[in-house]
Design a protein around this motif. Structure first.
Motif, mmCIF file in Angstrom:
data_model
loop_
_atom_site.group_PDB
_atom_site.id
_atom_site.type_symbol
_atom_site.label_atom_id
_atom_site.label_comp_id
_atom_site.label_asym_id
_atom_site.label_seq_id
_atom_site.Cartn_x
_atom_site.Cartn_y
_atom_site.Cartn_z
ATOM 1 N N TRP B 59 4.119 -47.526 25.106
ATOM 2 C CA TRP B 59 3.835 -46.722 26.302
ATOM 3 C C TRP B 59 2.346 -46.415 26.438
ATOM 4 O O TRP B 59 1.753 -46.541 27.508
ATOM 5 C CB TRP B 59 4.655 -45.416 26.247
ATOM 6 C CG TRP B 59 4.339 -44.484 27.371
ATOM 7 C CD1 TRP B 59 4.762 -44.596 28.663
ATOM 8 C CD2 TRP B 59 3.498 -43.314 27.316
ATOM 9 N NE1 TRP B 59 4.252 -43.575 29.414
ATOM 10 C CE2 TRP B 59 3.479 -42.779 28.622
ATOM 11 C CE3 TRP B 59 2.797 -42.687 26.297
ATOM 12 C CZ2 TRP B 59 2.760 -41.624 28.921
ATOM 13 C CZ3 TRP B 59 2.076 -41.543 26.598
ATOM 14 C CH2 TRP B 59 2.056 -41.018 27.905
ATOM 15 N N GLY B 61 -0.098 -48.105 25.166
ATOM 16 C CA GLY B 61 -0.807 -49.346 25.451
ATOM 17 C C GLY B 61 -0.734 -49.690 26.927
ATOM 18 O O GLY B 61 -1.701 -50.175 27.521
ATOM 19 N N LEU B 62 0.421 -49.427 27.552
ATOM 20 C CA LEU B 62 0.615 -49.803 28.956
ATOM 21 C C LEU B 62 -0.073 -48.826 29.902
ATOM 22 O O LEU B 62 -0.666 -49.232 30.899
ATOM 23 C CB LEU B 62 2.111 -49.866 29.268
ATOM 24 C CG LEU B 62 2.472 -50.600 30.548
ATOM 25 C CD1 LEU B 62 2.192 -52.085 30.391
ATOM 26 C CD2 LEU B 62 3.950 -50.383 30.889
ATOM 27 N N THR B 63 -0.021 -47.525 29.571
ATOM 28 C CA THR B 63 -0.474 -46.544 30.554
ATOM 29 C C THR B 63 -1.785 -45.845 30.193
ATOM 30 O O THR B 63 -2.475 -45.341 31.077
ATOM 31 C CB THR B 63 0.597 -45.452 30.746
ATOM 32 O OG1 THR B 63 0.780 -44.793 29.479
ATOM 33 C CG2 THR B 63 1.912 -46.033 31.196
ATOM 34 N N GLN B 64 -2.143 -45.764 28.908
ATOM 35 C CA GLN B 64 -3.306 -44.960 28.511
ATOM 36 C C GLN B 64 -4.477 -45.787 27.983
ATOM 37 O O GLN B 64 -5.613 -45.349 28.046
ATOM 38 C CB GLN B 64 -2.903 -43.943 27.414
ATOM 39 C CG GLN B 64 -1.657 -43.165 27.718
ATOM 40 C CD GLN B 64 -1.866 -42.178 28.847
ATOM 41 O OE1 GLN B 64 -2.792 -41.365 28.824
ATOM 42 N NE2 GLN B 64 -1.031 -42.242 29.865
ATOM 43 N N GLY B 66 -6.141 -48.372 28.916
ATOM 44 C CA GLY B 66 -7.229 -48.683 29.836
ATOM 45 C C GLY B 66 -8.178 -47.507 30.005
ATOM 46 O O GLY B 66 -9.400 -47.668 29.963
ATOM 47 N N ASN B 67 -7.629 -46.288 30.151
ATOM 48 C CA ASN B 67 -8.471 -45.103 30.307
ATOM 49 C C ASN B 67 -9.313 -44.858 29.060
ATOM 50 O O ASN B 67 -10.459 -44.441 29.151
ATOM 51 C CB ASN B 67 -7.604 -43.870 30.583
ATOM 52 C CG ASN B 67 -6.869 -44.013 31.912
ATOM 53 O OD1 ASN B 67 -7.361 -44.675 32.830
ATOM 54 N ND2 ASN B 67 -5.698 -43.409 32.001
ATOM 55 N N GLN B 75 -4.631 -53.318 30.130
ATOM 56 C CA GLN B 75 -3.338 -52.856 29.616
ATOM 57 C C GLN B 75 -2.967 -53.662 28.382
ATOM 58 O O GLN B 75 -3.330 -54.827 28.267
ATOM 59 C CB GLN B 75 -2.245 -53.104 30.641
ATOM 60 C CG GLN B 75 -2.217 -52.135 31.781
ATOM 61 C CD GLN B 75 -1.044 -52.416 32.694
ATOM 62 O OE1 GLN B 75 -0.536 -53.532 32.727
ATOM 63 N NE2 GLN B 75 -0.613 -51.417 33.415
ATOM 64 N N ASN B 77 0.156 -55.236 27.322
ATOM 65 C CA ASN B 77 1.452 -55.444 27.971
ATOM 66 C C ASN B 77 2.604 -55.438 26.969
ATOM 67 O O ASN B 77 2.398 -55.304 25.756
ATOM 68 C CB ASN B 77 1.440 -56.732 28.810
ATOM 69 C CG ASN B 77 1.371 -57.976 27.942
ATOM 70 O OD1 ASN B 77 1.662 -57.943 26.744
ATOM 71 N ND2 ASN B 77 0.964 -59.080 28.545
ATOM 72 N N TYR B 78 3.810 -55.573 27.493
ATOM 73 C CA TYR B 78 5.016 -55.473 26.677
ATOM 74 C C TYR B 78 4.997 -56.447 25.513
ATOM 75 O O TYR B 78 5.299 -56.093 24.373
ATOM 76 C CB TYR B 78 6.225 -55.736 27.579
ATOM 77 C CG TYR B 78 7.551 -55.775 26.861
ATOM 78 C CD1 TYR B 78 8.200 -54.593 26.519
ATOM 79 C CD2 TYR B 78 8.148 -56.988 26.532
ATOM 80 C CE1 TYR B 78 9.410 -54.623 25.855
ATOM 81 C CE2 TYR B 78 9.357 -57.018 25.873
ATOM 82 C CZ TYR B 78 9.988 -55.843 25.538
ATOM 83 O OH TYR B 78 11.179 -55.881 24.884
ATOM 84 N N TYR B 138 8.925 -46.037 30.777
ATOM 85 C CA TYR B 138 8.249 -47.308 30.518
ATOM 86 C C TYR B 138 8.921 -48.341 31.408
ATOM 87 O O TYR B 138 10.144 -48.518 31.355
ATOM 88 C CB TYR B 138 8.391 -47.692 29.049
ATOM 89 C CG TYR B 138 7.579 -48.909 28.630
ATOM 90 C CD1 TYR B 138 6.346 -48.758 28.017
ATOM 91 C CD2 TYR B 138 8.049 -50.203 28.840
ATOM 92 C CE1 TYR B 138 5.593 -49.857 27.632
ATOM 93 C CE2 TYR B 138 7.307 -51.309 28.465
ATOM 94 C CZ TYR B 138 6.077 -51.129 27.857
ATOM 95 O OH TYR B 138 5.343 -52.218 27.470
#
Lengths: 239, 304
Positions: B59, B61-64, B66-67, B75, B77-78, B138
């Motif tokens: 989670w 890795g996918l959503t945070q 990049g920030n 991202q 990814n899965y 997710y």
């Protein structure tokens, strides 16, 4: 197989102390084994013979003193590193793995040096093991387990064999077979340390006998001295 | 027949599918526990927290991610998470084993259990502090969105993938342990580690890597679970109790036992939901009690 340029001494144990937890088992063991020799550690139960073999491999608790294998100090080495100096170990309880087949047991120990016997040679030496190769380790008879326990360290290239009570609890005919095996191994240049209760089994095989008592070597007897020191040995061993 | 029993075929199939999915997670998690217990003699109570970390890594890795690195478009990814989470959690496991568990092997099982339980509480506490308990969603990866029409029911693609991936990992692990040289070291090491080491195998290293692999499996299951269950700090704590019951039923340390029991109990749980849903939460524990009374070593276990 014996390298002429190599020093004669393969194993030198000096002032070896070993402990299991709080109990002090070995109190300064000293002995020497030359390349190609068969040497026994005799003594009563609890004298410290098995502990001496285990201490050489670092299987006891704390150990102090000096153990030179091929001139290398091993007292501070990890057990698996000591094995890779060419040491093969056959424990008193034989240590056959119940969850492995006979052949998996045979193939288990990794090679520790070059020049180990091939599986074919081993099956030629122990035909019974070939017949029982697919059986689970725990289904083998006592004699078969003992042969397997010896056979599997011959494959690895180990030249220094530590054999603990290999004749214990076996029928006389199997003890004779083991006796022949030891003789063959000696002819092939193996160096062998045997812990033994059965003096009649090892007396004709060994170059030298050491008697262990209370965690010390109390007597060394060469093959030539055997007759004159026989009486003393009988007293020491209680036989 | 369905009319007689008062249920619809759709309800039966969908509950069986849910049972199979849950069973897949039980199988992967109890397999990891069994591998660890076999060689280390440690009951790894932090397994649930390690599973949760796997899901969180996916989670995050996918959503945070990049920030964090300052370019929001980036991202993990899965697929990358499926690889990365087991590696990261496995590496953390290696550190835990080397610095803490390695000191406990000479003591009773209980100390390992207490230590890993403490580790689980700390990890879960940290995640709860950072991300709260409400849970995160997710998204199902694009290739697995939608469902396959099987004629008698719709099978969501992602669920099919979970079953296939779990079974592949389970069978792969079983094959390595039962049919390869490395596996023979593991089996022999389970029986008599000192002797295996006396033969020249670096057993301490093998133990460390086994723990890393076992908890890596938990993280793998966590990533698989992320798109199905809510990603929350407590997701592992809820699941792990059931998984322990599965391990007890299958038999501690039995590889095949943990796989078969995991899947079987997932299905039984699903069936119970169809026929008597009130009992579905307890059926596994009832089975555990019965098995413990009749076969204390578990269905596939050996007395030790």
């Amino acid at each position: 197989m014996t390298d002429a340029s190599a020093p004669a001494e393969l194993l030198r144990v000096a002032n070896l102390h070993a402990f299991y937890g709080e109990s002090h088992i070995l109190h300064g063991i000293d002995f020497v084994v030359n390349r190609g020799e068969v040497v026994t550690l005799l003594g009563r139960n609890g004298a410290g013979r098995t502990t001496t073999l285990r201490a050489i491999l670092g299987l006891t608790g704390t150990r102090e003193g000096s153990i030179l294998i091929n001139g290398r100090e091993t007292i501070g080495m990890a057990t698996h590193a000591i094995a890779h100096l060419g040491v093969g170990y056959c424990p008193e309880e034989r240590g056959i793995f119940a969850s492995l087949s006979a052949e998996e047991n045979l193939l288990l120990p990794p090679a520790v040096a070059s020049g180990g016997m091939s599986v074919d040679e081993i099956y030629a030496m122990f035909p019974n093991l070939y017949e029982r190769r697919a059986s689970p380790g725990m289904r083998l008879s006592g004699g078969e387990q003992q042969m397997l326990a010896i056979a599997r360290i011959l494959r690895t290239g180990a030249k220094l064999l530590l054999l603990d009570e290999i004749s214990e609890g076996l029928a006389p005919v199997i003890v004779q077979t083991l006796s022949r095996v030891i003789r063959t191994l000696k002819e092939r240049g193996y160096t062998i340390v045997i812990v033994e209760q059965n003096f009649r089994f090892v007396a004709p095989l060994a170059d030298r006998h050491y008697v262990v008592e209370h965690g010390r070597i109390v007597e060394a007897v060469t093959m030539a001295e055997l007759d004159e020191k026989m009486h003393k040995l009988h007293v020491l061993l209680g036989i | 027949m369905f009319d007689l029993l008062g249920i619809t075929p759709q309800a039966l199939y969908s509950q069986l599918l849910i049972g199979l999915i849950n069973g897949s997670f039980y199988a992967v998690l109890s397999l990891g526990l069994a591998v660890i217990f076999g060689l280390l003699n440690i009951i790894n109570f932090s397994h649930g927290a390690q599973y949760m970390m796997g899901a969180f890594i996916a989670w995050l890795g996918l959503t945070q991610f990049g920030n964090w690195i300052g370019s929001p478009g980036m991202q993990i990814n899965y697929w990358l998470a499926l690889l990365l989470a087991p590696l990261l959690v496995g590496a953390l496991g290696v550190v835990i084993e080397r610095t803490m568990l390695a000191r406990l092997y000479k003591l009773d099982h209980l100390y390992g259990l207490l230590l890993t339980f403490g580790i689980a509480l700390i990890i879960e506490g940290l995640f709860r502090y950072a991300y709260g308990v409400s849970g995160q969603q997710y998204e199902i990866p694009e290739v697995f969105q939608g469902a396959i029409d099987l004629g008698f029911m719709y099978l969501p693609k992602y669920r099919a993938w979970v079953i296939v991936a779990s079974l592949t990992v389970c069978l792969g692990t079983w094959f390595v342990i039962e049919r390869t040289k490395l596996g023979s070291y593991l089996r022999a090491g389970t029986e008599n580690p000192r002797l295996v080491q006396a033969f020249g195998v670096n057993v301490p290293l093998m133990i460390t890597l086994t723990y890393g692999f076992g908890v890596g499996l938990a993280a793998f299951a966590g990533v698989l679970a992320a798109p199905i269950f809510t990603v929350s700090p407590l997701m592992g704590a809820d699941l792990i109790i059931v998984v322990f019951a599965v391990v007890v039923i299958g038999g501690m340390g039995s590889i095949l036992g943990s796989i078969v029991t995991g899947l079987g109990l997932g299905l039984i749980e699903g069936l119970t939901k169809v026929f008597y849903s009130e009992a579905s939460a307890v059926v596994i524990f009832v089975i555990m009690v019965i098995v413990l009374l009749l076969r204390p070593a578990g269905l596939f276990g050996r007395e030790r």
